[in-house]
Scaffold this motif. Structure first.
Motif, PDB file in Angstrom:
ATOM      1  N   GLY A  58      56.387  59.144  46.253  1.00 14.38           N
ATOM      2  CA  GLY A  58      56.977  59.948  47.321  1.00 14.38           C
ATOM      3  C   GLY A  58      57.266  59.193  48.595  1.00 14.38           C
ATOM      4  N   SER A  59      56.918  57.919  48.659  1.00 18.23           N
ATOM      5  CA  SER A  59      57.072  57.150  49.898  1.00 18.23           C
ATOM      6  C   SER A  59      58.529  56.933  50.302  1.00 18.23           C
ATOM      7  N   THR A  60      59.450  57.067  49.376  1.00 17.49           N
ATOM      8  CA  THR A  60      60.870  56.853  49.685  1.00 17.49           C
ATOM      9  C   THR A  60      61.684  58.139  49.598  1.00 17.49           C
ATOM     10  N   TRP A  61      61.034  59.261  49.336  1.00 20.12           N
ATOM     11  CA  TRP A  61      61.763  60.506  49.096  1.00 20.12           C
ATOM     12  C   TRP A  61      62.433  61.023  50.363  1.00 20.12           C
ATOM     13  N   THR A  62      63.545  61.711  50.160  1.00 13.13           N
ATOM     14  CA  THR A  62      64.239  62.361  51.274  1.00 13.13           C
ATOM     15  C   THR A  62      63.469  63.610  51.696  1.00 13.13           C
ATOM     16  N   ARG A  63      63.829  64.167  52.834  1.00 12.21           N
ATOM     17  CA  ARG A  63      63.183  65.388  53.322  1.00 12.21           C
ATOM     18  C   ARG A  63      63.328  66.518  52.307  1.00 12.21           C
ATOM     19  N   SER A  64      64.518  66.659  51.705  1.00 15.43           N
ATOM     20  CA  SER A  64      64.707  67.751  50.741  1.00 15.43           C
ATOM     21  C   SER A  64      63.871  67.530  49.482  1.00 15.43           C
ATOM     22  N   MET A  65      63.707  66.290  49.050  1.00 13.60           N
ATOM     23  CA  MET A  65      62.835  66.012  47.904  1.00 13.60           C
ATOM     24  C   MET A  65      61.388  66.396  48.213  1.00 13.60           C
ATOM     25  N   LEU A  66      60.929  66.041  49.407  1.00  2.00           N
ATOM     26  CA  LEU A  66      59.568  66.376  49.810  1.00  2.00           C
ATOM     27  C   LEU A  66      59.383  67.893  49.906  1.00  2.00           C
ATOM     28  N   ASP A  67      60.388  68.564  50.463  1.00  4.71           N
ATOM     29  CA  ASP A  67      60.316  70.022  50.569  1.00  4.71           C
ATOM     30  C   ASP A  67      60.222  70.679  49.195  1.00  4.71           C
ATOM     31  N   ASP A  68      60.961  70.113  48.229  1.00  4.71           N
ATOM     32  CA  ASP A  68      60.990  70.670  46.877  1.00  4.71           C
ATOM     33  C   ASP A  68      59.840  70.174  46.011  1.00  4.71           C
ATOM     34  N   GLY A  69      59.138  69.114  46.472  1.00  6.48           N
ATOM     35  CA  GLY A  69      58.058  68.536  45.688  1.00  6.48           C
ATOM     36  C   GLY A  69      58.536  67.860  44.415  1.00  6.48           C
ATOM     37  N   GLU A  70      59.766  67.348  44.465  1.00  2.00           N
ATOM     38  CA  GLU A  70      60.354  66.753  43.264  1.00  2.00           C
ATOM     39  C   GLU A  70      61.201  65.535  43.629  1.00  2.00           C
ATOM     40  N   GLY A  71      60.878  64.391  43.036  1.00  4.41           N
ATOM     41  CA  GLY A  71      61.636  63.170  43.264  1.00  4.41           C
ATOM     42  C   GLY A  71      62.775  63.023  42.278  1.00  4.41           C
ATOM     43  N   PHE A  72      63.454  61.867  42.352  1.00  6.36           N
ATOM     44  CA  PHE A  72      64.692  61.675  41.603  1.00  6.36           C
ATOM     45  C   PHE A  72      64.961  60.181  41.465  1.00  6.36           C
ATOM     46  N   ILE A  73      65.456  59.772  40.364  1.00  8.08           N
ATOM     47  CA  ILE A  73      65.868  58.381  40.093  1.00  8.08           C
ATOM     48  C   ILE A  73      64.751  57.390  40.411  1.00  8.08           C
ATOM     49  N   PHE A  74      63.717  57.422  39.612  1.00  4.14           N
ATOM     50  CA  PHE A  74      62.573  56.562  39.865  1.00  4.14           C
ATOM     51  C   PHE A  74      62.810  55.140  39.378  1.00  4.14           C
ATOM     52  N   HIS A  75      62.265  54.195  40.127  1.00  2.00           N
ATOM     53  CA  HIS A  75      62.333  52.777  39.787  1.00  2.00           C
ATOM     54  C   HIS A  75      61.880  52.554  38.342  1.00  2.00           C
ATOM     55  N   GLY A  76      62.707  51.808  37.579  1.00  2.00           N
ATOM     56  CA  GLY A  76      62.361  51.471  36.207  1.00  2.00           C
ATOM     57  C   GLY A  76      62.724  52.518  35.173  1.00  2.00           C
ATOM     58  N   SER A  77      63.263  53.649  35.608  1.00  2.00           N
ATOM     59  CA  SER A  77      63.612  54.714  34.661  1.00  2.00           C
ATOM     60  C   SER A  77      65.023  54.514  34.115  1.00  2.00           C
ATOM     61  N   ARG A  78      65.304  55.206  33.003  1.00  2.00           N
ATOM     62  CA  ARG A  78      66.661  55.187  32.451  1.00  2.00           C
ATOM     63  C   ARG A  78      67.653  55.796  33.440  1.00  2.00           C
ATOM     64  N   GLN A  79      67.223  56.805  34.197  1.00  2.00           N
ATOM     65  CA  GLN A  79      68.087  57.412  35.208  1.00  2.00           C
ATOM     66  C   GLN A  79      68.613  56.377  36.205  1.00  2.00           C
ATOM     67  N   ALA A  80      67.770  55.414  36.536  1.00  2.00           N
ATOM     68  CA  ALA A  80      68.141  54.422  37.539  1.00  2.00           C
ATOM     69  C   ALA A  80      69.078  53.345  37.005  1.00  2.00           C
ATOM     70  N   ASP A  81      69.203  53.235  35.689  1.00  2.00           N
ATOM     71  CA  ASP A  81      70.068  52.208  35.090  1.00  2.00           C
ATOM     72  C   ASP A  81      71.535  52.511  35.362  1.00  2.00           C
TER      73      ASP A  81
END
Length: 197
Positions: free
Chosen positions: A70-93
């Motif tokens: 959560g250290s890099t999450w946007t305000r809306s991510m923090l508000d929703d309690g949900e991150g996105f495109i994590f380092h090393g994931s297929r999503q990030a490729d």
């Protein structure tokens, strides 16, 4: 005095263009609207990448990536309690078939490729004056990068054929705003390719 090109906004004897390919990552193409544009966008981006390489112009791939803690999450991510495109994931490729091999990469955590990155310094050290923007999404990350490029005194052009968005109405409105307010032209692919010649 250098000749100014009214179509591209480039100053013929001074500007050196660089290509920025923004957020062409698996995560963004999970959206149904963008998924339907993926093949077209990959083809158009690859065409520009090849043109820039042929013209010995810098090409930079810009990607979004977050930490799971959560250290890099946007305000809306923090508000929703949900991150996105994590380092090393297929999503990030980067998406399949994008000509990404051997290209420089800038990793961002916000819409703008300039926010919290060394992009401006990299471009200055390469003697770049003009940016050609391509990728997704037009009305968010692409346009925010263009606005921040204006604030950093770079000229900007948008490669229309290589832009995708989840909302075409927003995309068209944003391109109209940046082209009028910031004098950032929207180019067809031939005009964009010509900046790398």
């Amino acid at each position: 005095m250098p000749r100014s090109d009214a179509v591209t906004g480039a100053t013929a004897s001074r500007d050196r263009a660089a290509l920025l390919i923004i957020d062409m990552q698996n995560a963004f193409f999970e959206d149904e609207t963008l998924a339907g544009q993926q093949e077209r966008l990959v083809t158009a981006c690859n065409d520009l990448i090849d043109a820039a390489r042929s013209g010995r112009s810098p090409v930079i791939l810009v990607r979004t990536e977050h930490q799971r803690d959560g250290s890099t999450w946007t305000r809306s991510m923090l508000d929703d309690g949900e991150g996105f495109i994590f380092h090393g994931s297929r999503q990030a490729d980067f998406v399949a078939d994008l000509h990404a091999g051997g290209l420089d990469v800038v990793t961002k955590t916000r819409d703008s490729a300039f926010f919290g990155t060394d992009l401006a310094a990299r471009l200055r050290s390469a003697g770049v004056d003009h940016l050609v923007l391509a990728g997704v999404s037009t009305h968010s990350c692409v346009a925010q990068t263009g606005a921040d490029a204006f604030a950093h005194d770079f000229r900007v052009s948008y490669a229309r054929d290589a832009l995708g968005s989840t909302n075409e109405q927003y995309a068209d409105a944003m391109l109209e705003i940046v082209s009028m307010e910031y004098r950032q032209p929207v180019l067809d692919r031939g005009q964009a390719r010509a900046l790398f010649a």
